[in-house]
Design a protein around this motif. Structure first.
Motif, PDB file in Angstrom:
ATOM      1  N   GLY A   1       5.595  -2.304 -11.569  1.00 55.96           N
ATOM      2  CA  GLY A   1       5.240  -3.681 -11.899  1.00 55.96           C
ATOM      3  C   GLY A   1       3.923  -3.734 -12.642  1.00 55.96           C
ATOM      4  N   ASN A   2       3.292  -4.884 -12.614  1.00 53.79           N
ATOM      5  CA  ASN A   2       2.009  -5.084 -13.287  1.00 53.79           C
ATOM      6  C   ASN A   2       0.898  -4.319 -12.581  1.00 53.79           C
ATOM      7  N   LYS A   3      -0.048  -3.836 -13.361  1.00 51.57           N
ATOM      8  CA  LYS A   3      -1.209  -3.133 -12.816  1.00 51.57           C
ATOM      9  C   LYS A   3      -2.223  -4.156 -12.310  1.00 51.57           C
ATOM     10  N   THR A   4      -2.818  -3.845 -11.166  1.00 52.24           N
ATOM     11  CA  THR A   4      -3.826  -4.731 -10.598  1.00 52.24           C
ATOM     12  C   THR A   4      -4.772  -3.923  -9.726  1.00 52.24           C
ATOM     13  N   ASP A   5      -6.027  -4.349  -9.657  1.00 51.84           N
ATOM     14  CA  ASP A   5      -6.959  -3.713  -8.723  1.00 51.84           C
ATOM     15  C   ASP A   5      -6.645  -4.212  -7.326  1.00 51.84           C
ATOM     16  N   ARG A   6      -6.574  -3.277  -6.370  1.00 47.16           N
ATOM     17  CA  ARG A   6      -6.231  -3.632  -4.997  1.00 47.16           C
ATOM     18  C   ARG A   6      -7.127  -2.852  -4.039  1.00 47.16           C
ATOM     19  N   ARG A   7      -7.612  -3.531  -3.024  1.00 42.53           N
ATOM     20  CA  ARG A   7      -8.411  -2.867  -1.989  1.00 42.53           C
ATOM     21  C   ARG A   7      -7.451  -2.212  -0.992  1.00 42.53           C
ATOM     22  N   LEU A   8      -7.549  -0.888  -0.892  1.00 46.54           N
ATOM     23  CA  LEU A   8      -6.758  -0.107   0.046  1.00 46.54           C
ATOM     24  C   LEU A   8      -7.703   0.542   1.048  1.00 46.54           C
ATOM     25  N   LEU A   9      -7.171   1.260   2.008  1.00 50.98           N
ATOM     26  CA  LEU A   9      -8.020   1.888   3.022  1.00 50.98           C
ATOM     27  C   LEU A   9      -9.073   2.815   2.415  1.00 50.98           C
ATOM     28  N   SER A  10      -8.738   3.475   1.310  1.00 48.77           N
ATOM     29  CA  SER A  10      -9.669   4.421   0.692  1.00 48.77           C
ATOM     30  C   SER A  10     -10.542   3.797  -0.389  1.00 48.77           C
ATOM     31  N   GLY A  11     -10.475   2.479  -0.566  1.00 50.20           N
ATOM     32  CA  GLY A  11     -11.295   1.810  -1.564  1.00 50.20           C
ATOM     33  C   GLY A  11     -10.457   1.008  -2.541  1.00 50.20           C
ATOM     34  N   VAL A  12     -11.100   0.552  -3.606  1.00 49.75           N
ATOM     35  CA  VAL A  12     -10.412  -0.234  -4.625  1.00 49.75           C
ATOM     36  C   VAL A  12      -9.840   0.714  -5.673  1.00 49.75           C
ATOM     37  N   HIS A  13      -8.564   0.516  -5.979  1.00 50.53           N
ATOM     38  CA  HIS A  13      -7.871   1.333  -6.981  1.00 50.53           C
ATOM     39  C   HIS A  13      -7.006   0.405  -7.834  1.00 50.53           C
ATOM     40  N   MET A  14      -6.744   0.826  -9.079  1.00 46.48           N
ATOM     41  CA  MET A  14      -5.785   0.106  -9.908  1.00 46.48           C
ATOM     42  C   MET A  14      -4.402   0.661  -9.571  1.00 46.48           C
ATOM     43  N   VAL A  15      -3.520  -0.208  -9.095  1.00 46.09           N
ATOM     44  CA  VAL A  15      -2.187   0.218  -8.677  1.00 46.09           C
ATOM     45  C   VAL A  15      -1.129  -0.693  -9.298  1.00 46.09           C
TER      46      VAL A  15
END
Length: 108
Positions: A50-64
């Motif tokens: 899908g579309n790329k977006t910055d997301r806060r995950l357990l290991s930090g913010v990543h573009m997913v």
């Protein structure tokens, strides 16, 4: 066919379309959603991002980008498009599939 080792596949839990090979698992210690197990794969198949977006995950913010089954469209996990922290760079271009969203398929 004695002695022949067949590949082990995972499929979409909804439609059973093949989405990954067991041998492509990089790490089995990932978390998807609230305390749900997930696997990090080096390669996946029959999925669409899908579309790329910055997301806060357990290991930090990543573009997913969320990944969807190429057949039925259900969300199976996400792909790391860009990783900002140097220590997490091994995740870049790899895909996380939630264990509860994939099933082991018969191998023959």
């Amino acid at each position: 066919m004695a002695g022949v080792i067949l590949p082990r596949f995972y499929g979409c839990y909804n439609c059973r379309k093949r989405v990954a090979l067991h041998d492509d698992i990089v790490n089995k210690d990932f978390v998807a959603g609230y305390r749900k197990r997930a696997y990090l794969f080096s390669h996946v198949m029959n999925v669409e991002a899908g579309n790329k977006t910055d997301r806060r995950l357990l290991s930090g913010v990543h573009m997913v980008a969320d990944v969807h089954c190429g057949d039925c469209g259900v969300v199976l996990g996400w792909r790391y498009e860009k990783v900002y922290q140097e220590a997490q760079k091994y995740k870049e271009s790899k895909t996380v599939l939630a264990k509860y969203k994939i099933v082991k398929l018969d191998y023959w």
